[in-house]
Design a protein around this motif. Structure first.
Motif, mmCIF file in Angstrom:
data_model
loop_
_atom_site.group_PDB
_atom_site.id
_atom_site.type_symbol
_atom_site.label_atom_id
_atom_site.label_comp_id
_atom_site.label_asym_id
_atom_site.label_seq_id
_atom_site.Cartn_x
_atom_site.Cartn_y
_atom_site.Cartn_z
ATOM 1 N N ASN A 1 0.803 -1.227 0.000
ATOM 2 C CA ASN A 1 0.000 0.000 0.000
ATOM 3 C C ASN A 1 0.836 1.278 0.000
ATOM 4 O O ASN A 1 0.289 2.380 0.070
ATOM 5 C CB ASN A 1 -0.998 0.038 1.174
ATOM 6 C CG ASN A 1 -2.070 -1.018 1.036
ATOM 7 O OD1 ASN A 1 -2.584 -1.260 -0.054
ATOM 8 N ND2 ASN A 1 -2.403 -1.672 2.146
ATOM 9 N N GLY A 2 2.163 1.124 -0.077
ATOM 10 C CA GLY A 2 3.026 2.299 -0.176
ATOM 11 C C GLY A 2 2.833 2.990 -1.514
ATOM 12 O O GLY A 2 2.414 2.376 -2.500
ATOM 13 N N GLU A 3 3.141 4.290 -1.560
ATOM 14 C CA GLU A 3 2.899 5.081 -2.766
ATOM 15 C C GLU A 3 4.190 5.708 -3.284
ATOM 16 O O GLU A 3 5.115 5.987 -2.523
ATOM 17 C CB GLU A 3 1.877 6.191 -2.480
ATOM 18 C CG GLU A 3 0.499 5.646 -2.113
ATOM 19 C CD GLU A 3 -0.520 6.753 -1.863
ATOM 20 O OE1 GLU A 3 -0.293 7.887 -2.360
ATOM 21 O OE2 GLU A 3 -1.528 6.490 -1.182
ATOM 22 N N VAL A 4 4.232 5.940 -4.587
ATOM 23 C CA VAL A 4 5.364 6.595 -5.232
ATOM 24 C C VAL A 4 4.851 7.756 -6.073
ATOM 25 O O VAL A 4 3.783 7.659 -6.698
ATOM 26 C CB VAL A 4 6.178 5.599 -6.094
ATOM 27 C CG1 VAL A 4 5.303 4.919 -7.144
ATOM 28 C CG2 VAL A 4 7.361 6.307 -6.772
ATOM 29 N N ILE A 5 5.586 8.857 -6.037
ATOM 30 C CA ILE A 5 5.275 10.025 -6.870
ATOM 31 C C ILE A 5 6.431 10.231 -7.838
ATOM 32 O O ILE A 5 7.575 10.421 -7.418
ATOM 33 C CB ILE A 5 5.079 11.291 -6.014
ATOM 34 C CG1 ILE A 5 3.920 11.110 -5.032
ATOM 35 C CG2 ILE A 5 4.829 12.505 -6.908
ATOM 36 C CD1 ILE A 5 3.777 12.245 -4.030
#
Length: 303
Positions: free
Chosen positions: A255-259
């Motif tokens: 559920n981690g996010e990357v931008i």
């Protein structure tokens, strides 16, 4: 400390050529530049680029002129188009500062060059103080702006954040201001690492909660076993991003996010395709001028 002198290259472009020039300068690792509207013609801009004399001999400068000429499809004599001058270090430090001003980003952030006093009307903003030194920007580039705009709507409280290609440390500082518990910054340029550390110190008075690593992302992430990040921030060129995506997936927690930023609109479809191939779910795409910002998420593993 030994003082060094600089070449200043000046030329004029059509305003709509600004993005492609910025992209090429970033690709070449040239980060000391400015664009100014011409008073007599708002459709044209003056480009100023500063290059350290010790690193740019006659052949290098001629090659650089050829690169710019090719991009802009210049038919005129290069001697008429490009103007070179020599700037002493002390003059460079003074002349460089006149191109900087406080920069409002989104609704919450204000990027403040460290030699400028804060105006009372901005006291409710989250202030990112920056001393750009000789190499790095303050967030006016559309890709940095897009990242910060995305970050201001994210709760980073108690989160573990990785900043890839930290440069001046703007995104690392913003993450900490937004509540990040621990920030890890990676860059392959020792000047960038020094800049990240000094600007972080400038904002918080210490280097607590900041970990910096010199080297390429793929090497650093494996050597130091960096993983389980809640957020990854990646504001670099699309061509470099492509080769990082598999390891970015590995270092994110479920559920981690990357931008991702630093991507031209013409490149975003290819990046999105690679994200999907690496099991990263597309969350959002935003754009500014000709640049795109893409956010994605590592989905939870099925039970």
């Amino acid at each position: 400390m030994e003082m060094k002198d600089w070449y200043k290259l000046t030329f004029h472009i059509e305003s709509d050529s600004e993005d492609i020039i910025i992209w090429k300068l970033n690709e070449l690792g040239i980060l000391s530049f400015s664009f100014e509207y011409l008073i007599k013609n708002q459709n044209k801009k003056e480009v100023n680029i500063w290059l350290p004399i010790e690193s740019w001999d006659n052949n290098s400068r001629s090659d650089f002129e050829n690169i710019i000429s090719k991009i802009l499809k210049i038919n005129d004599s290069k001697n008429k188009f490009f103007k070179w001058s020599i700037i002493k270090e002390e003059d460079w430090l003074t002349s460089w500062k006149k191109y900087w001003a406080p920069e409002l980003v989104g609704n919450h952030f204000l990027i403040l060059p460290c030699w400028i006093n804060l105006n009372e009307k901005f006291k409710d903003k989250q202030i990112i103080k920056i001393d750009p030194g000789a190499a790095f920007g303050t967030g006016s580039h559309p890709s940095t702006y897009l990242c910060l705009e995305k970050m201001e709507n994210i709760l980073f409280s108690d989160k573990k954040v990785l900043d890839i290609g930290s440069g001046s440390g703007i995104l690392s500082i913003a993450a900490r201001l937004r509540g990040a518990k621990e920030v890890f910054a990676v860059d392959n340029d020792y000047l960038a690492i020094n800049s990240t550390n000094s600007n972080f110190q400038l904002n918080f008075g210490n280097l607590n909660n900041l970990n910096t690593y010199l080297g390429s992302f793929n090497e650093v992430i494996l050597k130091n076993q960096l993983k389980q990040f809640d957020f990854v921030l990646c504001n670099i060129l699309a061509e470099v991003i492509k080769g990082m995506i598999p390891n970015i997936y590995k270092c994110l927690r479920n559920n981690g996010e990357v931008i991702f930023s630093g991507i031209l609109n013409s490149q975003k479809d290819e990046i999105i395709k690679i994200l999907i191939q690496n099991n990263l779910k597309l969350l959002d795409v935003s754009s500014r001028k000709n640049w795109a910002c893409i956010s994605a998420q590592k989905a939870s593993k099925l039970a």
